[in-house]
Design an enzyme around this catalytic site. Structure first.
Site, PDB file in Angstrom:
ATOM      1  N   TYR A  92      -4.867   2.657   9.903  1.00  0.00           N
ATOM      2  CA  TYR A  92      -4.609   3.049  11.291  1.00  0.00           C
ATOM      3  C   TYR A  92      -5.917   3.354  12.024  1.00  0.00           C
ATOM      4  O   TYR A  92      -6.101   3.018  13.199  1.00  0.00           O
ATOM      5  CB  TYR A  92      -3.708   4.281  11.278  1.00  0.00           C
ATOM      6  CG  TYR A  92      -2.796   4.436  12.462  1.00  0.00           C
ATOM      7  CD1 TYR A  92      -2.997   3.728  13.642  1.00  0.00           C
ATOM      8  CD2 TYR A  92      -1.718   5.310  12.405  1.00  0.00           C
ATOM      9  CE1 TYR A  92      -2.154   3.883  14.725  1.00  0.00           C
ATOM     10  CE2 TYR A  92      -0.860   5.471  13.485  1.00  0.00           C
ATOM     11  CZ  TYR A  92      -1.086   4.765  14.638  1.00  0.00           C
ATOM     12  OH  TYR A  92      -0.256   4.924  15.709  1.00  0.00           O
TER      13      TYR A  92
ATOM     14  N   ASN B 238      -4.455   8.477   2.190  1.00  0.00           N
ATOM     15  CA  ASN B 238      -4.945   7.556   3.219  1.00  0.00           C
ATOM     16  C   ASN B 238      -5.254   8.270   4.528  1.00  0.00           C
ATOM     17  O   ASN B 238      -6.394   8.327   4.958  1.00  0.00           O
ATOM     18  CB  ASN B 238      -3.919   6.450   3.477  1.00  0.00           C
ATOM     19  CG  ASN B 238      -4.397   5.091   3.028  1.00  0.00           C
ATOM     20  OD1 ASN B 238      -5.312   4.989   2.222  1.00  0.00           O
ATOM     21  ND2 ASN B 238      -3.777   4.035   3.536  1.00  0.00           N
TER      22      ASN B 238
ATOM     23  N   ASP C  66       0.822  -1.208   0.000  1.00  0.00           N
ATOM     24  CA  ASP C  66       0.000   0.000   0.000  1.00  0.00           C
ATOM     25  C   ASP C  66       0.860   1.264   0.000  1.00  0.00           C
ATOM     26  O   ASP C  66       0.454   2.288  -0.552  1.00  0.00           O
ATOM     27  CB  ASP C  66      -0.933   0.008   1.214  1.00  0.00           C
ATOM     28  CG  ASP C  66      -2.148  -0.889   1.007  1.00  0.00           C
ATOM     29  OD1 ASP C  66      -2.533  -1.107  -0.157  1.00  0.00           O
ATOM     30  OD2 ASP C  66      -2.715  -1.370   2.014  1.00  0.00           O
TER      31      ASP C  66
END
Length: 287
Positions: free
Chosen positions: A185, A142, A73
């Site tokens: 996360y 992200n 990623d």
């Protein structure tokens, strides 16, 4: 989509792992009469011989048809940031761990490449988070995270939306995540998963020293401000896992929803919920 005629290549730092897939990609570029472009770092990494279908030591250009990202990623995010706002789709092949952003796993690379060169793929628009403060400006695809520094006191962070302070939390840090980043996360913090296509972003806390700190989904038109309320301790700020700055005591950063920043190529029939189950539902599957 039209057949691919020009493509950029980006790979992770272990060329021996991506070599078989790269060999297939180069052969398919030759067969499709397409040109595969490698920047100086990728050229040095893979030591390919010059050929009419390879443009080596090439500068990054935004007029290519697609970008192939072979890695985890992190590699795919780097490609998405490189081509943010340009309309160039990123086709990711997973050579990492989870690879939630990848279009195909390494075992499916040839199948994916054939679809890509034929122009047989769908494009998903991904939003970003624009971060600004006295230390600079950045774009996250992200997430943005703020962490207390190792060996220092816990962070003391206040957060406000459109000038209305929501709360103040002593914690190890917080995460601001896009829908695409909500499975990273943020998910580990117990924050909600946001389906791709949902507008807005989520704020969640890392080890909050509170019984009331809860994740918050922020509307796309609102501005989130995070203020370091500590009198002495700075906090680290990272964008998509990359350290970008320190936030000193008394300073703040602002986060804005930024629509249509990244373009993610997908083989036809790929869905967010199917990907979610494939990547995170395996351990929960009953025999």
């Amino acid at each position: 989509m039209n057949p691919v005629r020009t493509a950029t290549l980006m790979t992770h730092r272990r060329p021996s792992e991506t070599a078989p897939a790269l060999g297939s990609l180069v052969k398919m570029a030759q067969d499709a009469q397409a040109v595969l472009r490698l920047d100086p770092e990728e050229t040095q990494k893979h030591q390919l011989e010059p050929a009419p279908w390879l443009e080596l030591d090439a500068s990054v250009r935004h007029d290519v048809d697609i970008c192939f990202a072979l890695g985890g990623d992190g590699t795919i995010l780097s490609a998405l940031r490189t081509y943010a706002g340009t309309g160039v789709p990123v086709f990711g092949v997973n050579f990492g761990e989870i690879g939630f952003l990848a279009t195909a796993d390494r075992e499916e690379a040839d199948y994916g490449f054939r679809h890509a060169f034929a122009g047989d793929f769908e494009v998903l628009s991904l939003p970003g988070i624009a971060i600004s403060g006295s230390r600079g400006q950045w774009l996250a695809i992200n997430d943005v995270s703020m962490h207390r520094q190792p060996g220092k006191r816990v962070a003391d962070l206040a957060y406000a939306v459109s000038r209305d302070e929501i709360g103040r939390v002593r914690c190890d840090g917080l995460v601001i995540a896009t829908p695409a980043g909500s499975t990273g996360y943020n998910l580990a913090n117990g924050g909600p998963v946001m389906a791709w296509g949902v507008e807005g972003f989520v704020v969640s806390f890392i080890a909050p020293h509170s019984l009331t700190a809860r994740a918050l989904v922020v509307a796309p038109t609102d501005v989130l401000a995070v203020h370091n309320q500590s009198r002495e301790e700075p906090v680290d700020v990272t964008v998509d896992g990359r350290p970008v700055c320190l936030l000193p005591p008394g300073e703040q950063i602002e986060a804005h929803f930024a629509d249509d920043q990244g373009r993610l190529a997908q083989v036809p029939g790929t869905t967010f919920y199917g990907r979610l189950r494939a990547k995170f539902g395996r351990l929960a599957t009953m025999p």
